[in-house]
Design an enzyme around this catalytic site. Sequence first.
Site: not given
Ligand code: GUN
Length: 313
Positions: A61, A105, A128
């Site tokens: 990311k 996350q 998100d």
């Molecule tokens: N863990 C797995 N997928 C995601 C996501 O799309 N966002 C976040 N914050 N954590 C995750």
Amino acid sequence: MLCYPHGCMSGVALDGKRIKEEIEQELRPRIAALRERKRAPSIAVVLVGDDPASQIYVRSKIKTCAELGITSIDVTPDSKISTEELLDIVDSFNRDSAIDGILVQSPLPNQIDERTILLAIAPDKDVDGFHPFNVGNLVANRPAPRACTPAGIIEMLKRYRISIAGKHAVIVGRSNIVGKPMALMLLHENATVTICHSRTRDLAAECRRADILVAATGKAGLITANHIQPGTVVVDVGMNRITNETLAMRLVGYDEKRVAAFRKNRQILVGDVDPQAMQQISSYYTPVPGGVGPLTIAMLMSNTVLLAEQHLQ
Ligand code: GUN
């Protein structure tokens, strides 16, 4: 494989990397316009602890942010952090007007109250789309940041001109991150939607009724040839790192290169769907890796830019 008198066909792989690049190209001028106005889009990424899979996701990311000119700040608190301490971090980003998006996350360690953390993120910084305010907007089909993985899947289907309206979409998995928002987004595209889960009776029969089948369970190889009707569009959201040799050979034994990779690394990344069955029986399918994964990141970038534009207004 579908066989006709003139030959046999198998599914077309949907190229997540290509669609990611396409989305990024469209974001570049918007990012440049924001930067010209001294307002580079910015995201704060919070990674608690040292879960290796989460580290890989967060790294990619942040790398994509750097490639696009999105400013990113990452904080990596110790796995023993308390809910209160994590709330303080989130709150400092909420109050920082230079930050457009906040991503915590998941999964979070057990001592953290995840719902409290999600609720604490300002809804206008919720990249998100997990905050109940934005989930409510999704239910009502109002504009708001959308959960990145299902939003990426819709984007991919549209860009490949795979029609959704009137189709029967079957989703396996009911998570807040993928299954539930996926169901709502497909519904808003006028699909008829079925959500299956661990208590569904005769999962295979439900799946065989799908025109579009989305597997998001986190169970390697759960979906087999028995679940896929010829011609189905199969979207595999699974990202399962497996070390069990019997399972690995069942899933990738047909593919010499992947067998060699498993023998070398003693682990391999597989989806929720048996890859050979998916390739042979589907009309279109998303490979793992390279299908859905890149789109999650593309949509995260897209959400960040959108929030930055809104903050500038
Ligand atoms: N863990 C797995 N997928 C995601 C996501 O799309 N966002 C976040 N914050 N954590 C995750």
